[in-house]
Design an enzyme around this catalytic site. Structure first.
Site, PDB file in Angstrom:
ATOM      1  N   SER A 135     -11.538  -5.046   5.777  1.00  0.00           N
ATOM      2  CA  SER A 135     -11.414  -3.762   5.096  1.00  0.00           C
ATOM      3  C   SER A 135     -12.782  -3.086   5.122  1.00  0.00           C
ATOM      4  CB  SER A 135     -10.947  -4.008   3.666  1.00  0.00           C
ATOM      5  OG  SER A 135     -10.936  -2.813   2.930  1.00  0.00           O
ATOM      6  N   LYS A 161      -9.077  -2.204   8.772  1.00  0.00           N
ATOM      7  CA  LYS A 161      -8.510  -1.305   7.754  1.00  0.00           C
ATOM      8  C   LYS A 161      -9.612  -0.371   7.295  1.00  0.00           C
ATOM      9  CE  LYS A 161      -7.437  -2.133   2.881  1.00  0.00           C
ATOM     10  NZ  LYS A 161      -6.627  -2.959   1.960  1.00  0.00           N
ATOM     11  N   LEU A 162      -9.301   0.929   7.341  1.00  0.00           N
ATOM     12  CA  LEU A 162     -10.268   1.928   6.895  1.00  0.00           C
ATOM     13  C   LEU A 162      -9.862   2.439   5.533  1.00  0.00           C
ATOM     14  CD1 LEU A 162     -10.486   4.084  10.163  1.00  0.00           C
ATOM     15  CD2 LEU A 162     -12.014   2.205   9.471  1.00  0.00           C
ATOM     16  N   LYS A 163     -10.813   2.494   4.638  1.00  0.00           N
ATOM     17  CA  LYS A 163     -10.565   3.146   3.351  1.00  0.00           C
ATOM     18  C   LYS A 163     -10.617   4.652   3.583  1.00  0.00           C
ATOM     19  CE  LYS A 163     -10.278  -0.303   0.441  1.00  0.00           C
ATOM     20  NZ  LYS A 163      -9.092  -0.478  -0.407  1.00  0.00           N
ATOM     21  N   ASP A 189      -6.128   2.737   3.992  1.00  0.00           N
ATOM     22  CA  ASP A 189      -5.815   2.482   2.582  1.00  0.00           C
ATOM     23  C   ASP A 189      -6.394   3.606   1.732  1.00  0.00           C
ATOM     24  OD1 ASP A 189      -5.315   1.507   0.064  1.00  0.00           O
ATOM     25  OD2 ASP A 189      -6.509  -0.324   0.270  1.00  0.00           O
ATOM     26  N   ASN A 191      -5.765   3.978  -1.706  1.00  0.00           N
ATOM     27  CA  ASN A 191      -5.939   3.631  -3.134  1.00  0.00           C
ATOM     28  C   ASN A 191      -5.551   4.794  -4.060  1.00  0.00           C
ATOM     29  OD1 ASN A 191      -8.447   1.654  -1.919  1.00  0.00           O
ATOM     30  ND2 ASN A 191      -7.050   0.754  -3.415  1.00  0.00           N
ATOM     31  N   GLU A 214      -1.617   2.535   3.377  1.00  0.00           N
ATOM     32  CA  GLU A 214      -1.484   1.768   2.144  1.00  0.00           C
ATOM     33  C   GLU A 214      -1.675   2.683   0.926  1.00  0.00           C
ATOM     34  OE1 GLU A 214      -4.085  -1.603   2.447  1.00  0.00           O
ATOM     35  OE2 GLU A 214      -3.950  -2.068   0.324  1.00  0.00           O
ATOM     36  N   ASP A 239       0.576  -1.177  -2.389  1.00  0.00           N
ATOM     37  CA  ASP A 239      -0.359  -2.175  -2.917  1.00  0.00           C
ATOM     38  C   ASP A 239      -0.282  -2.097  -4.448  1.00  0.00           C
ATOM     39  OD1 ASP A 239      -2.581  -3.496  -3.933  1.00  0.00           O
ATOM     40  OD2 ASP A 239      -4.061  -2.556  -2.653  1.00  0.00           O
ATOM     41  N   LYS A 263      -0.938  -9.208  -3.370  1.00  0.00           N
ATOM     42  CA  LYS A 263      -2.182  -9.694  -3.991  1.00  0.00           C
ATOM     43  C   LYS A 263      -1.788 -10.560  -5.170  1.00  0.00           C
ATOM     44  CE  LYS A 263      -5.295  -5.853  -2.953  1.00  0.00           C
ATOM     45  NZ  LYS A 263      -5.752  -4.545  -3.483  1.00  0.00           N
ATOM     46  N   GLY A 291      -6.731  -8.450  -0.510  1.00  0.00           N
ATOM     47  CA  GLY A 291      -7.929  -9.110  -1.013  1.00  0.00           C
ATOM     48  C   GLY A 291      -8.535  -8.316  -2.148  1.00  0.00           C
TER      49      GLY A 291
HETATM   50  O1  SMG Z   1     -11.176  -8.684  -0.330  1.00  0.00           O
HETATM   51  O2  SMG Z   1     -11.260  -7.950   1.705  1.00  0.00           O
HETATM   52  C1  SMG Z   1     -11.181  -7.764   0.487  1.00  0.00           C
HETATM   53  C2  SMG Z   1     -11.064  -6.355  -0.013  1.00  0.00           C
HETATM   54  C3  SMG Z   1      -9.881  -5.671   0.530  1.00  0.00           C
HETATM   55  O3  SMG Z   1      -9.827  -3.322   0.520  1.00  0.00           O
HETATM   56  C4  SMG Z   1      -9.615  -4.327  -0.097  1.00  0.00           C
HETATM   57  N1  SMG Z   1      -9.119  -4.315  -1.338  1.00  0.00           N
HETATM   58  O4  SMG Z   1      -6.950  -1.726  -2.440  1.00  0.00           O
HETATM   59  O5  SMG Z   1      -6.675  -3.221  -0.972  1.00  0.00           O
HETATM   60  C5  SMG Z   1      -7.393  -2.678  -1.802  1.00  0.00           C
HETATM   61  C6  SMG Z   1      -8.822  -3.076  -2.016  1.00  0.00           C
HETATM   62  C7  SMG Z   1      -9.162  -3.227  -3.431  1.00  0.00           C
HETATM   63  C8  SMG Z   1     -10.537  -3.677  -3.625  1.00  0.00           C
HETATM   64  S1  SMG Z   1     -11.048  -3.570  -5.229  1.00  0.00           S
HETATM   65  C9  SMG Z   1     -12.285  -4.714  -5.374  1.00  0.00           C
HETATM   66 MG    MG Z   2      -5.191  -1.488  -1.178  1.00  0.00          MG
END
Ligand code: SMG
Ligand code: MG
Length: 368
Positions: A135, A161-163, A189, A191, A214, A239, A263, A291
């Site tokens: 990510s 995965k790109l935020k 993703d 969020n 996502e 998610d 998760k 994650g």
């Molecule tokens: O643990 O590789 C990891 C992080 C993956 O992007 C990731 N998680 O929304 O999926 C998600 C984010 C939440 C991270 S909050 C610490």
């Molecule tokens: Mg996510």
């Protein structure tokens, strides 16, 4: 099995680089650990809360409070046949799934260590190694992001995965797709950073052959995701909205999600995570393991979960050094884009005492 008590502990772990998402930037992780102590064994749980409720309603001080004042007394003096009894026992307390998950994980680890059985075996893992996705956070400039993506691909990650967030989406994805070519698995993703009125804008991502988008909309907007799904060819993957097997079944039926990010912390533990896997698999919906920037403890359990048969997409299951220069456990090192599923009893890993001591900022013993 009778619990003698829980040791709560907070550890401060610096990140190798800042990790920016649409909800904030993290430079270090303040991790709450739970150690379950029984007469026969000790087990470790990792709570995935953040210090503030910006990813989910839970937060770390709240988790400490609910574990100390509600969860521990509820489990005190109870003869547990196993960790699988904890979920039902704690059902009377609404929500607080991350806190419950940490306690269940600790007790399950203790139970499995005493029984000589691994998380992988217990959960039903069918693979000996799992593919690694990574990510990649939001950055100031696209060239900086392209360098980071290049580096991860060189290291062997099989999926990027790109935020994304408004202002860091279509152009960014176009640039990355051009750089890495059509064959590398790519997903995004958000969020919860968008609203349904962004549907036409998000449809511009369709041309880049993404595996999925996502959680574009807010957590409660399951119907909105179903509406959005009809306007995009990119599959939607929930998610934040996925909190249980029940919400998963509803989201699938509504057409709000065609892929599920599982998760364990968000859903109340590894046992509910397995049920979500089962529900999704029965509906023909692929799942992958998300994650929460876990230490080696949570990472070990996530790798075991990701080895179940329905986990057909690479997860946010990366090597320890993606986030940490020094992990709490023996580090997880990627080989050929994969991590090996731990097979030793319980989590198969434990904190290294000197490192644990050095990183600990607080402890409390909560007797049963
Ligand atoms: O643990 O590789 C990891 C992080 C993956 O992007 C990731 N998680 O929304 O999926 C998600 C984010 C939440 C991270 S909050 C610490
Ligand atoms: Mg996510």
């Amino acid at each position: 099995m009778k619990l003698e008590g829980l040791e709560l502990r907070r550890v401060a772990m610096p990140l190798v680089s800042p990790f920016r998402t649409s909800f904030g930037t993290q430079t270090a992780k303040d991790i709450l650990l739970v150690k379950a102590v029984t007469a026969d064994a000790e087990g470790w749980g990792e709570c995935v809360t953040l210090p503030t409720p910006i990813y989910s309603p839970e937060y770390t001080d709240g988790a400490v409070d609910v574990i100390r004042r509600m969860i521990t007394p509820e489990l005190a003096g109870v003869e547990l046949a196993g960790a699988h009894m904890i979920g039902e026992r704690l059902e009377k307390f609404k929500g607080h799934r991350m806190a419950k998950a940490a306690v269940e994980m600790a007790v399950l680890d203790a139970e499995l260590r005493a029984a000589g059985r691994s998380f992988a075996r217990e959960l039903g893992a069918v693979h000996e190694r799992v593919p690694c996705g990574v990510s990649v956070g939001i950055m100031d400039e696209i060239p900086q992001l392209l360098d980071a993506v290049d580096e991860y691909l060189d290291e062997g990650y099989v999926r990027i995965k790109l935020k994304i967030e408004p202002g860091w989406d279509v152009d960014v994805v176009r640039a990355v797709r051009e750089r890495i070519g059509d064959d590398v698995q790519l997903q995004v993703d958000a969020n919860t950073a968008y609203t349904l009125s962004d549907a036409q804008h998000l449809a511009r991502l369709d041309e880049f052959g993404l595996l999925l988008i996502e959680q574009p909309l807010e957590e409660d907007d399951v119907l909105g995701h179903a509406d959005l799904a009809r306007q995009l060819s990119t599959p939607i993957c929930l998610d934040e909205s996925i909190t249980s097997a029940q919400t998963t079944a509803a989201a699938i039926r509504l057409g709000a999600t065609s892929i599920v990010n599982i998760k364990p912390g968000r859903v109340g533990g590894y046992l509910e995570a397995r049920r979500i896997h089962d529900v999704s698999k029965a509906s023909g919906v692929p799942v992958w393991c998300g994650g929460m920037v876990e230490s080696g403890l949570g990472r070990a359990a996530n790798i075991a979960l990701a080895a179940l048969p329905g986990f057909t997409l690479p997860g946010d299951v990366s090597a320890s050094d993606r986030f940490y220069r020094t992990d709490l456990t023996e580090p997880f090192v990627m080989k050929d884009g994969h991590l090996t599923v731990p097979q030793a009893p319980g989590l198969g890993v434990a904190p290294i005492p000197e490192i644990l001591d050095e990183l600990t900022t607080w402890t409390e013993w909560v007797p049963m």
